[in-house]
Design an enzyme around this catalytic site. Structure first.
Site, PDB file in Angstrom:
ATOM      1  N   LYS A   1       4.868   0.148  -2.495  1.00 34.64           N
ATOM      2  CA  LYS A   1       4.726  -0.869  -1.448  1.00 34.64           C
ATOM      3  C   LYS A   1       6.066  -1.477  -1.066  1.00 34.64           C
ATOM      4  O   LYS A   1       6.332  -1.748   0.085  1.00 34.64           O
ATOM      5  CB  LYS A   1       3.788  -1.959  -1.965  1.00 34.64           C
ATOM      6  CG  LYS A   1       3.466  -3.042  -0.947  1.00 34.64           C
ATOM      7  CD  LYS A   1       2.529  -2.526   0.110  1.00 34.64           C
ATOM      8  CE  LYS A   1       2.292  -3.491   1.233  1.00 34.64           C
ATOM      9  NZ  LYS A   1       1.778  -2.781   2.416  1.00 34.64           N
TER      10      LYS A   1
ATOM     11  N   LYS B   1       1.019   6.802   9.596  1.00 41.59           N
ATOM     12  CA  LYS B   1      -0.152   6.426   8.790  1.00 41.59           C
ATOM     13  C   LYS B   1      -0.868   7.670   8.288  1.00 41.59           C
ATOM     14  O   LYS B   1      -1.304   7.734   7.154  1.00 41.59           O
ATOM     15  CB  LYS B   1      -1.152   5.587   9.593  1.00 41.59           C
ATOM     16  CG  LYS B   1      -0.926   4.129   9.806  1.00 41.59           C
ATOM     17  CD  LYS B   1      -0.812   3.228   8.610  1.00 41.59           C
ATOM     18  CE  LYS B   1       0.579   3.220   8.028  1.00 41.59           C
ATOM     19  NZ  LYS B   1       1.407   2.102   8.332  1.00 41.59           N
TER      20      LYS B   1
ATOM     21  N   GLU C   1       1.207   9.503   5.552  1.00 43.67           N
ATOM     22  CA  GLU C   1       1.338   8.701   4.343  1.00 43.67           C
ATOM     23  C   GLU C   1       0.098   8.748   3.456  1.00 43.67           C
ATOM     24  O   GLU C   1       0.209   8.847   2.236  1.00 43.67           O
ATOM     25  CB  GLU C   1       1.604   7.258   4.819  1.00 43.67           C
ATOM     26  CG  GLU C   1       2.123   6.314   3.805  1.00 43.67           C
ATOM     27  CD  GLU C   1       2.387   4.924   4.418  1.00 43.67           C
ATOM     28  OE1 GLU C   1       1.947   4.652   5.552  1.00 43.67           O
ATOM     29  OE2 GLU C   1       3.013   4.116   3.728  1.00 43.67           O
TER      30      GLU C   1
ATOM     31  N   ASN D   1      12.821  -4.367 -13.672  1.00 46.99           N
ATOM     32  CA  ASN D   1      12.669  -3.797 -12.334  1.00 46.99           C
ATOM     33  C   ASN D   1      14.046  -3.800 -11.691  1.00 46.99           C
ATOM     34  O   ASN D   1      14.691  -4.841 -11.632  1.00 46.99           O
ATOM     35  CB  ASN D   1      11.703  -4.654 -11.507  1.00 46.99           C
ATOM     36  CG  ASN D   1      11.728  -4.289 -10.030  1.00 46.99           C
ATOM     37  OD1 ASN D   1      11.941  -3.128  -9.686  1.00 46.99           O
ATOM     38  ND2 ASN D   1      11.524  -5.258  -9.169  1.00 46.99           N
ATOM     39  N   GLY D   2      14.496  -2.627 -11.236  1.00 44.79           N
ATOM     40  CA  GLY D   2      15.815  -2.541 -10.612  1.00 44.79           C
ATOM     41  C   GLY D   2      16.520  -1.285 -11.087  1.00 44.79           C
ATOM     42  O   GLY D   2      15.888  -0.394 -11.671  1.00 44.79           O
TER      43      GLY D   2
ATOM     44  N   HIS E   1      10.096  19.900  26.216  1.00 42.89           N
ATOM     45  CA  HIS E   1      11.473  20.238  25.841  1.00 42.89           C
ATOM     46  C   HIS E   1      11.537  20.902  24.464  1.00 42.89           C
ATOM     47  O   HIS E   1      12.614  20.970  23.863  1.00 42.89           O
ATOM     48  CB  HIS E   1      12.341  18.975  25.885  1.00 42.89           C
ATOM     49  CG  HIS E   1      12.395  18.350  27.247  1.00 42.89           C
ATOM     50  ND1 HIS E   1      13.048  18.937  28.304  1.00 42.89           N
ATOM     51  CD2 HIS E   1      11.827  17.221  27.740  1.00 42.89           C
ATOM     52  CE1 HIS E   1      12.904  18.181  29.389  1.00 42.89           C
ATOM     53  NE2 HIS E   1      12.149  17.138  29.066  1.00 42.89           N
TER      54      HIS E   1
ATOM     55  N   CYS F   1       9.539  -1.558  -9.419  1.00 47.49           N
ATOM     56  CA  CYS F   1       8.513  -1.631 -10.454  1.00 47.49           C
ATOM     57  C   CYS F   1       7.969  -3.049 -10.420  1.00 47.49           C
ATOM     58  O   CYS F   1       8.437  -3.875  -9.652  1.00 47.49           O
ATOM     59  CB  CYS F   1       9.127  -1.361 -11.819  1.00 47.49           C
ATOM     60  SG  CYS F   1       9.987   0.216 -11.895  1.00 47.49           S
TER      61      CYS F   1
ATOM     62  N   GLU G   1       3.706   5.467  14.848  1.00 43.85           N
ATOM     63  CA  GLU G   1       3.042   4.748  13.757  1.00 43.85           C
ATOM     64  C   GLU G   1       1.723   5.425  13.374  1.00 43.85           C
ATOM     65  O   GLU G   1       1.382   5.512  12.187  1.00 43.85           O
ATOM     66  CB  GLU G   1       2.849   3.273  14.159  1.00 43.85           C
ATOM     67  CG  GLU G   1       2.104   2.414  13.161  1.00 43.85           C
ATOM     68  CD  GLU G   1       2.745   2.315  11.773  1.00 43.85           C
ATOM     69  OE1 GLU G   1       3.889   2.759  11.593  1.00 43.85           O
ATOM     70  OE2 GLU G   1       2.060   1.828  10.861  1.00 43.85           O
TER      71      GLU G   1
ATOM     72  N   TRP H   1       7.695   2.604 -11.107  1.00 45.89           N
ATOM     73  CA  TRP H   1       7.902   3.587 -10.041  1.00 45.89           C
ATOM     74  C   TRP H   1       9.202   4.270 -10.437  1.00 45.89           C
ATOM     75  O   TRP H   1      10.282   3.673 -10.377  1.00 45.89           O
ATOM     76  CB  TRP H   1       8.021   2.893  -8.692  1.00 45.89           C
ATOM     77  CG  TRP H   1       8.088   3.826  -7.533  1.00 45.89           C
ATOM     78  CD1 TRP H   1       7.048   4.483  -6.967  1.00 45.89           C
ATOM     79  CD2 TRP H   1       9.241   4.181  -6.771  1.00 45.89           C
ATOM     80  NE1 TRP H   1       7.493   5.244  -5.893  1.00 45.89           N
ATOM     81  CE2 TRP H   1       8.822   5.074  -5.753  1.00 45.89           C
ATOM     82  CE3 TRP H   1      10.594   3.841  -6.844  1.00 45.89           C
ATOM     83  CZ2 TRP H   1       9.701   5.637  -4.824  1.00 45.89           C
ATOM     84  CZ3 TRP H   1      11.466   4.396  -5.920  1.00 45.89           C
ATOM     85  CH2 TRP H   1      11.025   5.275  -4.924  1.00 45.89           C
TER      86      TRP H   1
ATOM     87  N   ARG I   1       3.286  -1.879  -6.750  1.00 46.91           N
ATOM     88  CA  ARG I   1       4.733  -1.711  -6.865  1.00 46.91           C
ATOM     89  C   ARG I   1       5.117  -0.444  -7.612  1.00 46.91           C
ATOM     90  O   ARG I   1       6.301  -0.103  -7.700  1.00 46.91           O
ATOM     91  CB  ARG I   1       5.348  -2.919  -7.573  1.00 46.91           C
ATOM     92  CG  ARG I   1       5.106  -4.225  -6.876  1.00 46.91           C
ATOM     93  CD  ARG I   1       5.739  -5.369  -7.639  1.00 46.91           C
ATOM     94  NE  ARG I   1       7.185  -5.260  -7.628  1.00 46.91           N
ATOM     95  CZ  ARG I   1       7.964  -5.746  -6.672  1.00 46.91           C
ATOM     96  NH1 ARG I   1       7.433  -6.376  -5.663  1.00 46.91           N
ATOM     97  NH2 ARG I   1       9.269  -5.612  -6.732  1.00 46.91           N
TER      98      ARG I   1
HETATM   99  C1  AGP Z   1       4.290   1.682   5.872  1.00 47.30           C
HETATM  100  O1  AGP Z   1       2.965   2.085   5.801  1.00 47.30           O
HETATM  101  C2  AGP Z   1       5.122   2.056   4.738  1.00 47.30           C
HETATM  102  N1  AGP Z   1       4.537   1.710   3.502  1.00 47.30           N
HETATM  103  C3  AGP Z   1       6.616   1.847   4.869  1.00 47.30           C
HETATM  104  O2  AGP Z   1       7.056   2.636   5.922  1.00 47.30           O
HETATM  105  C4  AGP Z   1       7.140   0.399   5.062  1.00 47.30           C
HETATM  106  O3  AGP Z   1       6.819  -0.068   6.342  1.00 47.30           O
HETATM  107  C5  AGP Z   1       8.671   0.407   4.862  1.00 47.30           C
HETATM  108  O4  AGP Z   1       8.953   0.803   3.546  1.00 47.30           O
HETATM  109  C6  AGP Z   1       9.309  -0.919   5.160  1.00 47.30           C
HETATM  110  O5  AGP Z   1       8.825  -1.924   4.323  1.00 47.30           O
HETATM  111  P1  AGP Z   1       9.067  -3.448   4.624  1.00 47.30           P
HETATM  112  O6  AGP Z   1       8.344  -3.786   5.875  1.00 47.30           O
HETATM  113  O7  AGP Z   1       8.512  -4.159   3.430  1.00 47.30           O
HETATM  114  O8  AGP Z   1      10.550  -3.640   4.774  1.00 47.30           O
END
Ligand code: AGP
Length: 590
Positions: A585, A467, A470, A99-100, A486, A2, A463, A73, A27
């Site tokens: 994030k 993307k 996500e 937060n935590g 395979h 959060c 990747e 969050w 966050r």
């Molecule tokens: C990437 O688009 C994501 N938001 C996610 O996979 C991110 O890379 C992952 O949570 C790791 O985060 P970090 O690089 O802050 O450790």
């Protein structure tokens, strides 16, 4: 996961505090709330994004010069108004944002309920204001009561606390969740992250675990967990507020993709520092990368580079799986942690274990984040603040650091020179945006996507698929080109979009054949390859690159087009790419 803010000013605090908390919406955006202190605690909160809640209940219309705020969050309890922070004590004299995760909250809640405390939410956080209330009723001041409370907590926290009993201060504390202090002539601030305070000040103090802070209008006192004052350094941040704003783009993600050429330039300027760090490494005969998500994909490219260029045995471990592999670490293993936030809980946990046995290096974007303080060596990625939940420019900056690391370990001047051509080539990718928008329109209704690559470009396939999943919610899979036969080839049918990554190089011929096999089953081929490649004429869609971009450096360029493709499909589907559902994030829970 959060965001929290606390702020003391001479004047009404709400407009400033709401602007600050907006900067932390990356966050969490399940709910938002603010509390101020006058002769009573005033609270406004609601579930949903800040704009929605503000439109409904006007968050800035609340009196007081001292306040705290929160974006959530959800972990414990649904994202409802009742579970939104701030949470108050029974007598409404204490208000807390957190937060935590408080792991022992059930036992504490039971004890407090037996003592007559009445809980209004399902959150773990709510035990905190009730505990503080209890200690204040026993005759302790707000600071002491907060200290006694955190001694009872098992878990992680960044806290901000206000009380009507001492309406001139905010008490903060941190353990395993980020918390910084901003100092200025206008007043003082507490926040989970730097962008929250950049509009007010660039003078920052980074708090460490187990530190407690008392914030007053003209005074900041930082203490250890026994309340002994400690001296802390003030750091001047060189990010300006505009860097944390959208800069005229409709979304942070698009702004951040457009910043990539400059980010690559800035990160390349770290080359001398990386050379120096490399010279300090002890003897090692094995490398281990540890990371999550996009940072894990950057690590996979590191593995291909190190194995092929340096011939050093290398492996990549997902941070959340690290505990099952830690037994083979020794003092001849170099363990590299990659994380843009520096706050990913899985990665922090793995680092804490690894550093007891092996030499550790962290590649991190956020200065002063937890991981930078734990690792033996740190390389900063120089991407600036990344607000969009999807990692874009931070990924490119991580890759540049990895390439520089390998080039310095190998003393490969030619590779270093090649890297200096990347910013211009990245600009060419961004210029293809109009063409990418057309492709996005064509495939926005697809249900599934495949991304295929080989060697250095297999992680790009992973990747690209991540993307897309996500931010568009389309099911997508990344595969090594040779692996489809395979099993996954059974899923290929008429019209299914397949993105083929086909740069020039030793992997070209085999990848080309694999793509032919897929095409023969009716897939719609979107091929990324060299613009002088005559063999890729006959495909549905193509994105063509300068032929100097060979398979070795293609991961630094081809991904930009794939980021743009995901972005534009997301926009076409009217999804907010900056705030994909269920994600945040900075993933500060294990
Ligand atoms: C990437 O688009 C994501 N938001 C996610 O996979 C991110 O890379 C992952 O949570 C790791 O985060 P970090 O690089 O802050 O450790």
């Amino acid at each position: 996961m959060c965001g929290i803010v606390g702020c003391i000013l001479d004047n009404e605090v709400a407009p400033t505090i709401i602007e600050s908390i907006k900067k932390l919406e990356y966050r969490g955006y399940d709910s938002v709330g603010i509390a101020t202190v006058t002769d009573k605690i005033n609270v406004k909160k609601g579930s949903g994004k800040i704009k929605e809640v503000d439109d409904e209940i006007q968050l800035t219309e609340i009196d007081g010069n001292i306040g705290i705020a929160h974006v959530r969050w959800a972990t414990h309890g649904n994202p409802t108004r009742e579970n939104a922070h701030p949470h108050n004590s029974c007598d409404n004299k204490v208000s807390v944002v957190h937060n935590g995760i408080i792991e022992n909250y059930k036992e504490l809640k039971q004890e407090l309920q037996l003592e007559g405390h009445v809980f209004k939410s399902e959150t773990d956080t709510e035990v905190i204001p009730h505990l503080i209330e209890k200690y204040m009723k026993e005759g302790n001041n707000l600071l002491k009561s907060t200290q006694l409370t955190i001694k009872k907590l098992v878990g992680s926290y960044a806290l901000a606390v206000i009380s009507t009993e001492e309406p001139d201060k905010i008490i903060g504390a941190r353990k395993e969740s980020p918390l910084i202090v901003g100092v200025s002539d206008k007043g003082n601030f507490l926040a989970s992250d730097v962008p929250a305070i950049l509009n007010e000040t660039r003078q920052v103090i980074y708090l460490e675990d187990n530190e407690i802070i008392q914030l007053e209008k003209d005074k900041v006192t930082i203490m250890d967990n026994n309340l002994n004052p400690i001296e802390k350094e003030i750091t001047t941040i060189d990010w300006n507020p505009e860097m944390a704003e959208k800069g005229g783009y409709p979304h942070f993600m698009l702004k951040e993709i457009n910043e990539e050429p400059q980010v690559i330039r800035d990160t390349l300027s770290e080359s001398p520092k990386i050379k120096e760090i490399v010279s300090k490494f002890k003897n090692f005969n094995r490398i281990c990368f540890v990371a999550c998500g996009t940072s894990y994909h950057a690590s996979l490219i590191g593995e291909y580079l190190i194995e092929t260029q340096l011939h050093i045995p290398t492996e990549v471990i997902l941070a959340s799986e690290f505990e099952y592999f830690q037994n083979t670490l020794d003092n001849h293993t170099l363990v590299i942690f990659i994380t843009q936030s520096g706050e990913t809980a899985d990665t922090i946990q793995a680092l804490k274990t690894a550093k007891k046995i092996s030499e550790t290096l962290a590649i991190v974007n956020v200065v002063g984040s937890t991981i930078t303080r734990e690792a033996h060596h740190v390389i900063y990625t120089r991407a600036g603040p990344e607000i969009g939940v999807a990692a874009t420019k931070t990924y490119l900056s991580q890759l540049i650091c990895i390439y520089l690391l390998v080039a310095h370990l190998k003393e490969d001047e030619e590779l270093i020179q090649k890297l200096y051509s990347i910013p211009e080539l990245a600009e060419e990718s961004i210029k293809r945006e109009e063409q990418i928008i057309e492709i996005a329109k064509k495939y926005k209704t697809a249900k599934d996507f495949f991304y295929i690559g080989r060697g250095f470009n297999y992680p790009t396939a992973l990747e690209g698929a991540l993307k897309l999943k996500e931010i568009t919610y389309i099911h997508a899979e990344g595969y090594p080109a040779g692996e489809l036969k395979h099993g996954p080839l059974a899923l290929i049918e008429d019209g299914i979009p397949v993105v083929g990554i086909l740069p020039p190089g030793s992997s070209y011929a085999k990848t080309f054949n694999n793509l032919q096999e897929i095409r023969a089953r009716g897939a719609h081929m979107i091929i990324l390859g060299a613009d002088n490649d005559t063999q890729i004429d006959d495909v549905h869609d193509k994105l063509l690159f300068n032929p100097v971009v060979d398979e070795l450096i293609a991961p630094l360029i081809y991904i930009i087009d794939l980021q743009l493709l995901s972005y534009h499909i997301s926009v076409q589907k009217e999804i907010d790419p900056d705030k994909p559902k269920n994600l945040a994030k900075s993933v500060t829970v294990v």
